[in-house]
Design an enzyme around this catalytic site. Structure first.
Site, PDB file in Angstrom:
ATOM      1  N   GLU A 145       4.440   6.844  15.659  1.00 58.08           N
ATOM      2  CA  GLU A 145       3.181   6.731  16.209  1.00 58.08           C
ATOM      3  C   GLU A 145       2.458   5.638  15.676  1.00 58.08           C
ATOM      4  O   GLU A 145       1.880   4.771  16.359  1.00 58.08           O
ATOM      5  CB  GLU A 145       2.309   8.172  16.291  1.00 58.08           C
ATOM      6  CG  GLU A 145       1.302   8.343  16.865  1.00 58.08           C
ATOM      7  CD  GLU A 145       0.640   9.829  16.283  1.00 58.08           C
ATOM      8  OE1 GLU A 145       1.364  10.490  16.293  1.00 58.08           O
ATOM      9  OE2 GLU A 145      -0.672   9.580  16.353  1.00 58.08           O
ATOM     10  N   GLY A 186       3.743   3.303  14.047  1.00 60.65           N
ATOM     11  CA  GLY A 186       4.463   1.862  13.880  1.00 60.65           C
ATOM     12  C   GLY A 186       4.030   1.244  15.371  1.00 60.65           C
ATOM     13  O   GLY A 186       3.942   0.056  15.588  1.00 60.65           O
ATOM     14  N   LYS A 240       0.893  -1.172  -0.019  1.00 64.88           N
ATOM     15  CA  LYS A 240       0.067  -0.030  -0.057  1.00 64.88           C
ATOM     16  C   LYS A 240       0.889   1.263   0.093  1.00 64.88           C
ATOM     17  O   LYS A 240       1.444   1.600   0.893  1.00 64.88           O
ATOM     18  CB  LYS A 240      -0.868   0.073   1.288  1.00 64.88           C
ATOM     19  CG  LYS A 240      -2.238   1.293   1.092  1.00 64.88           C
ATOM     20  CD  LYS A 240      -2.771   1.285   2.271  1.00 64.88           C
ATOM     21  CE  LYS A 240      -2.862   2.087   3.579  1.00 64.88           C
ATOM     22  NZ  LYS A 240      -2.644   3.354   2.756  1.00 64.88           N
ATOM     23  N   GLU A 259      10.436  14.876  15.948  1.00 61.89           N
ATOM     24  CA  GLU A 259      10.567  14.581  14.611  1.00 61.89           C
ATOM     25  C   GLU A 259       9.832  15.837  13.831  1.00 61.89           C
ATOM     26  O   GLU A 259       8.658  15.735  13.718  1.00 61.89           O
ATOM     27  CB  GLU A 259      10.609  13.330  14.025  1.00 61.89           C
ATOM     28  CG  GLU A 259      10.835  13.223  12.333  1.00 61.89           C
ATOM     29  CD  GLU A 259      10.590  11.791  11.805  1.00 61.89           C
ATOM     30  OE1 GLU A 259       9.368  11.238  12.038  1.00 61.89           O
ATOM     31  OE2 GLU A 259      11.728  11.380  11.279  1.00 61.89           O
ATOM     32  N   GLU A 278      10.416   0.660  10.374  1.00 62.50           N
ATOM     33  CA  GLU A 278      11.411   1.484  10.046  1.00 62.50           C
ATOM     34  C   GLU A 278      10.484   2.772  10.308  1.00 62.50           C
ATOM     35  O   GLU A 278       9.683   3.357   9.696  1.00 62.50           O
ATOM     36  CB  GLU A 278      11.665   1.610   8.782  1.00 62.50           C
ATOM     37  CG  GLU A 278      12.511   0.194   8.291  1.00 62.50           C
ATOM     38  CD  GLU A 278      13.866  -0.051   8.839  1.00 62.50           C
ATOM     39  OE1 GLU A 278      14.424   1.007   9.246  1.00 62.50           O
ATOM     40  OE2 GLU A 278      14.100  -0.919   8.763  1.00 62.50           O
ATOM     41  N   CYS A 296      13.897  10.227   6.752  1.00 63.09           N
ATOM     42  CA  CYS A 296      13.818   9.728   8.098  1.00 63.09           C
ATOM     43  C   CYS A 296      15.347   9.977   8.883  1.00 63.09           C
ATOM     44  O   CYS A 296      15.140  10.205   9.965  1.00 63.09           O
ATOM     45  CB  CYS A 296      13.420   8.525   8.014  1.00 63.09           C
ATOM     46  SG  CYS A 296      13.994   7.535   6.887  1.00 63.09           S
ATOM     47  N   GLY A 321       7.204   4.336   8.491  1.00 62.68           N
ATOM     48  CA  GLY A 321       6.447   5.617   8.458  1.00 62.68           C
ATOM     49  C   GLY A 321       6.516   6.002   9.902  1.00 62.68           C
ATOM     50  O   GLY A 321       7.892   5.910  10.342  1.00 62.68           O
TER      51      GLY A 321
HETATM   52  P1  NAP Z   1       2.414   7.969   8.675  1.00 64.50           P
HETATM   53  O1  NAP Z   1       1.402   8.646   9.223  1.00 64.50           O
HETATM   54  O2  NAP Z   1       2.908   6.719   9.721  1.00 64.50           O
HETATM   55  O3  NAP Z   1       1.715   6.908   7.564  1.00 64.50           O
HETATM   56  C1  NAP Z   1       2.700   6.116   6.695  1.00 64.50           C
HETATM   57  C2  NAP Z   1       1.784   4.825   5.928  1.00 64.50           C
HETATM   58  O4  NAP Z   1       1.041   4.447   6.926  1.00 64.50           O
HETATM   59  C3  NAP Z   1       0.902   5.371   5.205  1.00 64.50           C
HETATM   60  O5  NAP Z   1       0.807   4.783   3.913  1.00 64.50           O
HETATM   61  C4  NAP Z   1      -0.384   5.547   5.857  1.00 64.50           C
HETATM   62  O6  NAP Z   1      -1.482   5.421   5.006  1.00 64.50           O
HETATM   63  C5  NAP Z   1      -0.310   4.237   6.632  1.00 64.50           C
HETATM   64  N1  NAP Z   1      -1.276   4.229   8.068  1.00 64.50           N
HETATM   65  C6  NAP Z   1      -1.599   5.277   8.842  1.00 64.50           C
HETATM   66  N2  NAP Z   1      -2.062   4.796   9.855  1.00 64.50           N
HETATM   67  C7  NAP Z   1      -2.230   3.583   9.556  1.00 64.50           C
HETATM   68  C8  NAP Z   1      -2.826   2.262  10.477  1.00 64.50           C
HETATM   69  N3  NAP Z   1      -3.663   2.747  11.635  1.00 64.50           N
HETATM   70  N4  NAP Z   1      -2.669   1.250   9.874  1.00 64.50           N
HETATM   71  C9  NAP Z   1      -2.317   0.783   8.913  1.00 64.50           C
HETATM   72  N5  NAP Z   1      -1.461   1.888   8.021  1.00 64.50           N
HETATM   73  C10 NAP Z   1      -1.770   2.991   8.482  1.00 64.50           C
HETATM   74  O7  NAP Z   1       3.776   8.512   8.161  1.00 64.50           O
HETATM   75  P2  NAP Z   1       3.728   9.793   6.872  1.00 64.50           P
HETATM   76  O8  NAP Z   1       3.346  11.024   7.563  1.00 64.50           O
HETATM   77  O9  NAP Z   1       3.054   9.140   5.925  1.00 64.50           O
HETATM   78  O10 NAP Z   1       5.476   9.556   6.825  1.00 64.50           O
HETATM   79  C11 NAP Z   1       6.349  10.589   7.424  1.00 64.50           C
HETATM   80  C12 NAP Z   1       6.667   9.599   8.640  1.00 64.50           C
HETATM   81  O11 NAP Z   1       7.403   8.327   8.067  1.00 64.50           O
HETATM   82  C13 NAP Z   1       7.879  10.504   9.235  1.00 64.50           C
HETATM   83  O12 NAP Z   1       7.775  10.348  10.801  1.00 64.50           O
HETATM   84  C14 NAP Z   1       9.061   9.546   9.010  1.00 64.50           C
HETATM   85  O13 NAP Z   1       9.984   9.651  10.156  1.00 64.50           O
HETATM   86  C15 NAP Z   1       8.781   8.317   8.754  1.00 64.50           C
HETATM   87  N6  NAP Z   1       9.713   7.588   7.832  1.00 64.50           N
HETATM   88  C16 NAP Z   1      10.745   6.689   8.179  1.00 64.50           C
HETATM   89  C17 NAP Z   1      11.604   6.189   7.259  1.00 64.50           C
HETATM   90  C18 NAP Z   1      12.397   5.008   7.914  1.00 64.50           C
HETATM   91  O14 NAP Z   1      12.977   4.469   7.088  1.00 64.50           O
HETATM   92  N7  NAP Z   1      12.631   4.953   9.132  1.00 64.50           N
HETATM   93  C19 NAP Z   1      11.789   6.345   5.956  1.00 64.50           C
HETATM   94  C20 NAP Z   1      10.628   7.644   5.708  1.00 64.50           C
HETATM   95  C21 NAP Z   1       9.810   7.841   6.517  1.00 64.50           C
HETATM   96  P3  NAP Z   1      -3.178   5.856   5.151  1.00 64.50           P
HETATM   97  O15 NAP Z   1      -3.084   7.244   5.997  1.00 64.50           O
HETATM   98  O16 NAP Z   1      -3.755   5.928   4.025  1.00 64.50           O
HETATM   99  O17 NAP Z   1      -3.513   4.867   6.571  1.00 64.50           O
END
Ligand code: NAP
Ligand code: MG
Length: 503
Positions: free
Chosen positions: A235, A237, A179, A389, A254, A288, A232
């Site tokens: 939170e 995670g 997804k 972050e 991650e 990230c 992602g």
């Molecule tokens: P996010 O809000 O955590 O969302 C990431 C993904 O999770 C989206 O595809 C989202 O899609 C999905 N999601 C959200 N709630 C969910 C749930 N309850 N169940 C299943 N899936 C769910 O993060 P973001 O705002 O897109 O991205 C930014 C974050 O990603 C930053 O905090 C960054 O640190 C982190 N990040 C980490 C890395 C790494 O490698 N460590 C790399 C890049 C980014 P939906 O909203 O459609 O559900």
């Protein structure tokens, strides 16, 4: 048909509900296309196809060398369409063309090519020492696919992250349902076209864009899934870890980061100033591993800040596809609001804003989400902008007295994803050993490779991606013991018929 349909069981289709959503260009607000919006029922269809494909071994049963050929073909397919993919990624995500070409498209191709090299390594079982039982035995370890994987990814490196998950899952013989993030679905759907042409059997890979927790949650909770790979926020995670626990799935996470860069007093300043700017401002800080906390020795502080601010002001912020632009927009209105909120918090909590600190408008920027490269000094370890972050172009600068203090400040974080040290290698490597993070770059930054493990200490995640360690996360380990002595007398079994003597 939507511009970006679902890809399930080898076919492109609309969502069962018929719902669609729009994806827009964060540089200009221009509409890019309609996207089929997967709901939970589409997730179930994809997972059912993935399970069927796994059970009949149409992919898992192939030799690694055969999987390797298909992975290499996907890598080639990405390279053949590199220009088209890079432009689409730049428009859909706000990545500059340089970032989209190098990191997203180039990275995606490299990951498939490298996993094509790794796949055959899983074919040969690993011999283990024989057991302590008397009599000869042959013991070996098989690395088998986990089964059905689901992958959920964010919007900052859309095609590259799709490639990370899919290439490793396929190399090890799994099926996978991915997804993409709702903000950046476009290139993942193009990747589906390439995967279909490369000869991946139907059902082995499905790609289902769609916002809404219902779809993501189905991918995390459905009993058909054996492993969840999530990238992602910390939170989300945590929520995923909790949801996946109900069926004891394997989970790799991650998550976020708040990475520190330590400048030592013997650093080459030309290198360190440029490096520090790159570490935080690359992709507008939406990385990230962003080096968002800069730690400077007292003696170098003022000169370093002055030079860094000059670099920050030289950055050309603008629409991702405009000639000469070196930093694009944030991905969405939501992200813009979040980042401006943090800048506000920095001011209110007493940090000194030395450059940036505002949304950029005018000169064709009004319909995009642009924030000036921002630097705060005089920050203290308890400030919100130091602890949380931000995921935007915002750097905090802290002073330190001696190296022990620098290490303590760097480690004072709930995160532990990455970090940088600028200085002579021998001293910098001592510091690297003391940082509680999954990656440390010395005199470099943001270098990830399909051959090196990547992941977080502390609340930056669980498990590793990439390299041999990352590939193993997509496998189960099976020990097989083969007793080679057929004589009953050679066995040291507990006798099941003779009662135990009283103790
Ligand atoms: P996010 O809000 O955590 O969302 C990431 C993904 O999770 C989206 O595809 C989202 O899609 C999905 N999601 C959200 N709630 C969910 C749930 N309850 N169940 C299943 N899936 C769910 O993060 P973001 O705002 O897109 O991205 C930014 C974050 O990603 C930053 O905090 C960054 O640190 C982190 N990040 C980490 C890395 C790494 O490698 N460590 C790399 C890049 C980014 P939906 O909203 O459609 O559900
Ligand atoms: Mg978009």
């Amino acid at each position: 048909m939507s511009d970006f349909p679902l890809f399930i069981d080898g076919q492109f289709s609309e969502a069962a509900s018929g719902d669609t959503f729009d994806t827009n260009d964060p540089s200009t607000g221009v509409h890019i296309g309609t996207v089929a919006q997967a709901g939970p029922e589409d997730a179930v269809r994809a997972l059912t196809a993935a399970r069927a494909a796994f059970e009949d071994r149409r992919w898992a049963g192939k030799r690694g060398s055969e999987r390797s050929r298909v992975l290499a073909a996907i890598g080639k397919g990405i390279r053949d369409r590199a220009a088209e993919l890079a432009e689409l990624e730049a428009r859909d995500s706000g990545a500059t063309l340089a970032k989209a070409k190098g990191a997203d498209v180039g990275g995606a191709a490299t990951w498939f090519r490298t996993m094509a090299e790794y796949a055959p390594l899983l074919d040969e079982p690993e011999a283990l020492p024989q057991t302590i039982a008397p009599g000869p035995s042959y013991n070996y370890l098989r690395r088998e696919p986990v089964g059905v994987c689901s992958a959920i990814i964010p919007w900052n490196f859309p095609l590259q992250m799709a490639a990370w998950k899919i290439s490793m899952a396929l190399a090890a013989g799994n099926s996978i349902v991915l997804k993409p993030a709702p903000e950046t679905p476009a290139t993942a759907v193009k990747l589906a076209e390439i995967i279909a042409e490369a000869g991946v059997p139907n059902g082995v890979v499905s790609i289902i864009p769609g916002p809404g927790p219902g779809t993501g949650e189905e991918l995390v909770t459905n009993p058909l899934v054996d492993k969840v790979a999530f990238t992602g926020s910390t939170e989300v995670g945590r929520q995923i870890g909790r949801m996946a626990a109900a069926t004891v799935k394997k989970v790799t996470l991650e998550l976020g980061g708040k990475s520190a860069q330590i400048v030592l007093d013997d650093a080459d300043l030309d290198l360190a100033v440029d490096g520090a700017a790159y570490a935080i401002f690359f992709h507008a800080g939406q990385v990230c591993t962003a080096g968002s906390r800069l730690l400077l020795p007292d003696a170098l502080h003022d000169e370093f800040v002055e030079r860094l601010v000059a670099r920050a002001r030289d950055i050309v912020v603008g629409p991702a596809l405009r000639q000469g632009v070196t930093m694009g927009p944030l991905v969405s209105q939501t992200q813009l609001d979040t980042v401006l909120g943090y800048i506000d918090a920095g001011r209110k909590e007493g940090a000194t804003l030395v450059t940036g600190g505002a949304r950029l408008t005018g000169d064709g920027l009004d319909d995009g989400y642009f924030v000036a490269p921002t630097v705060f000094t005089d920050v203290t370890p308890d400030m919100t902008i130091v602890r949380e972050e931000i995921f935007g172009p915002v750097l905090t600068v802290q002073r330190y007295g001696d190296v022990d203090e620098a290490v303590a400040l760097a480690n004072d974080s709930e995160y532990g994803l990455a970090g940088g040290v600028w200085g002579t290698p021998a001293r910098a490597m001592d510091v690297a050993a003391r940082l509680r993070t999954g990656t440390v770059w010395v005199n470099d930054y943001h270098l990830l490779s399909p051959k090196y493990p990547f992941g977080g200490y502390k609340q930056s995640g669980n498990g590793r991606e990439h390299g041999w360690l990352g590939l193993l996360e997509y496998t189960e380990a099976k020990h097989v013991h083969v007793g080679l002595d057929p004589r009953r007398a050679s066995k040291r079994w507990f006798d099941m018929t003779v009662p135990h003597p009283r103790p």
